[in-house]
Design an enzyme around this catalytic site. Structure first.
Site, mmCIF file in Angstrom:
data_model
loop_
_atom_site.group_PDB
_atom_site.id
_atom_site.type_symbol
_atom_site.label_atom_id
_atom_site.label_comp_id
_atom_site.label_asym_id
_atom_site.label_seq_id
_atom_site.Cartn_x
_atom_site.Cartn_y
_atom_site.Cartn_z
ATOM 1 N N GLY A 43 3.728 3.221 5.359
ATOM 2 C CA GLY A 43 4.780 2.814 6.295
ATOM 3 C C GLY A 43 5.431 1.492 5.958
ATOM 4 N N LEU A 44 5.110 0.964 4.762
ATOM 5 C CA LEU A 44 5.708 -0.310 4.365
ATOM 6 C C LEU A 44 6.753 -0.133 3.260
ATOM 7 C CD1 LEU A 44 2.634 -2.749 4.395
ATOM 8 C CD2 LEU A 44 4.248 -2.249 6.228
ATOM 9 N N ASP A 70 14.903 2.756 4.251
ATOM 10 C CA ASP A 70 13.959 2.048 3.370
ATOM 11 C C ASP A 70 14.645 1.500 2.122
ATOM 12 O OD1 ASP A 70 12.141 3.207 5.099
ATOM 13 O OD2 ASP A 70 10.716 3.688 3.506
ATOM 14 N N PRO A 103 0.830 -1.215 0.000
ATOM 15 C CA PRO A 103 0.000 0.000 0.000
ATOM 16 C C PRO A 103 0.863 1.263 0.000
ATOM 17 C CG PRO A 103 -0.285 -1.254 2.056
ATOM 18 C CD PRO A 103 0.567 -2.084 1.156
ATOM 19 N N SER A 130 6.705 1.509 0.271
ATOM 20 C CA SER A 130 6.270 1.326 -1.116
ATOM 21 C C SER A 130 7.138 2.126 -2.094
ATOM 22 C CB SER A 130 4.815 1.751 -1.272
ATOM 23 O OG SER A 130 4.658 3.096 -0.835
ATOM 24 N N SER A 131 7.427 3.377 -1.752
ATOM 25 C CA SER A 131 8.176 4.201 -2.713
ATOM 26 C C SER A 131 9.595 3.675 -2.872
ATOM 27 C CB SER A 131 8.169 5.669 -2.291
ATOM 28 O OG SER A 131 8.675 5.799 -0.988
ATOM 29 N N ALA A 132 10.214 3.242 -1.769
ATOM 30 C CA ALA A 132 11.580 2.716 -1.868
ATOM 31 C C ALA A 132 11.604 1.479 -2.758
ATOM 32 C CB ALA A 132 12.113 2.372 -0.483
ATOM 33 N N ALA A 133 10.598 0.598 -2.601
ATOM 34 C CA ALA A 133 10.569 -0.631 -3.401
ATOM 35 C C ALA A 133 10.405 -0.310 -4.886
ATOM 36 C CB ALA A 133 9.435 -1.537 -2.917
#
Ligand code: PMV
Length: 338
Positions: free
Chosen positions: A116-117, A164, A112, A119-122
């Site tokens: 806080g998971l 991240d 999502p 997402s943008s870094a991935a």
């Protein structure tokens, strides 16, 4: 056509304080963003991002940073998503020495956005990997982590830590302190994630902590105390056997530190009613510990529980839109299709 994927992460300890040079321990989780990159004959960048936002969009633009495509999608969502993809493309062009390279890019993500998971870094890590490989100039995971950090740093106006991006590139559990980043050994911790369906504004939340820290010595001390929690957590992890199932004594000790860490983040003003109620639901269900993960303000909490109880309790908690078990992703960025 090159497809690469990279994992999201939860923070076991240390978000926010990491921005001020304290250590943090994020852990990669098996929720991934996949980016496909296909070089074009012109210098345009076409982006298809079905799952990146709730609406999904397809845009084509001339690749110039700051150039906004004319599409019917909420501007802030589009700006956020396009900003990261722009930055990833710029890094890939620079790394490959091909400033005019154009791409067709497709993004799919199970993580999502802004929750806080990581997402943008991935997306940025997988995007730089896919684009540089498509140009025949693959980078090492450490180089990808560094380039992805620079991309996030640009988009977030210098407010990003390396946590991240390093975690997503390397996988597993990592320790980040300023520019020092390394993988650390941990047993397979039983993470459970609760998601409130929303997102926090990372820039505003980081700025809020910065202001508190500048105004009050006790807020600055709170940031230092979060660093102390992380150091204590690392000491506990060092004593654990990374190849054995984690013992409940270890989980109890880590859980106590997570609870303390959540309390201090809450004192710094970055929790939210929905996050607090998921944290308490997890604790009431018998989780060893629970805390918000990432910037806060909304988004996700992470709890430690080897039993199904916390996931079940969260799924019945008002304000929890999704609850799931998150396996530690031992592999960081990887090629899905060459
Ligand atoms: O919400 P996320 O996953 O983007 O994490 C933000 C973590 C912060 O420590 C608040 C900022 C950072 O860049 O480390």
């Amino acid at each position: 056509m090159t497809v690469c994927s990279a994992p999201g992460k939860v923070y076991l300890f240390g978000e926010h304080a990491v921005v001020y040079g304290e250590p943090a321990v994020p852990c990669a989780i098996e929720r991934r963003a996949r980016v496909t990159a296909e070089p074009r004959s012109d210098d345009h960048v076409r982006v298809e991002a079905e799952d990146l936002s709730l609406d999904g969009f397809t845009v084509e633009y001339d690749g110039a940073v700051g150039d906004h495509p004319d599409v019917d999608v909420e501007r802030s969502l589009l700006d956020a998503a396009m900003g990261y993809i722009d930055a990833a493309v710029s890094q890939a062009r620079e790394a490959a020495g091909e400033p005019d390279a154009g791409f067709d890019i497709a993004v799919e993500s199970d993580i999502p956005l802004g929750a806080g998971l990581g997402s943008s870094a991935a997306v940025v890590v997988a995007g730089i990997d896919a684009a540089t490989r498509a140009l025949g100039e693959p980078l090492s995971p450490r180089e990808l982590a560094d380039r992805a950090y620079r991309a996030e740093y640009d988009v977030q106006d210098g407010q990003a830590s390396r946590a991240d991006t390093f975690c997503s590139a390397m996988g597993g559990a990592v320790r980040v302190e300023g520019d020092d980043c390394e993988r650390i050994k941990t047993p397979n911790l039983p993470f459970v994630v609760g998601f409130d369906g929303g997102a926090g504004d990372t820039g505003a939340l980081v700025a809020g902590v910065r202001e508190l820290k500048a105004e009050y010595d006790f807020a600055a001390d709170t940031v230092t105390s979060i660093g102390d929690i992380v150091r204590e957590g690392e000491r506990i992890l060092e004593t654990a056997d990374p190849d054995a199932e984690p013992e409940s004594e270890l989980l109890a000790e880590l859980g106590d530190l997570m609870n303390f860490n959540h309390g201090l983040l809450s004192a710094l003003g970055v929790s939210a009613r929905s996050l607090d109620s998921m944290v308490w639901a997890a604790r009431d269900a018998g989780a060893h510990g629970a805390k918000l993960t990432g910037a806060g303000g909304g988004g996700c909490i992470v709890a430690l529980d080897p039993t199904p109880e916390t996931e079940t309790a969260l799924s019945f908690t008002q304000g929890c839109a999704d609850a799931f078990r998150a396996e530690l992703a031992t592999e960081g960025v990887r090629v899905e299709a060459p």
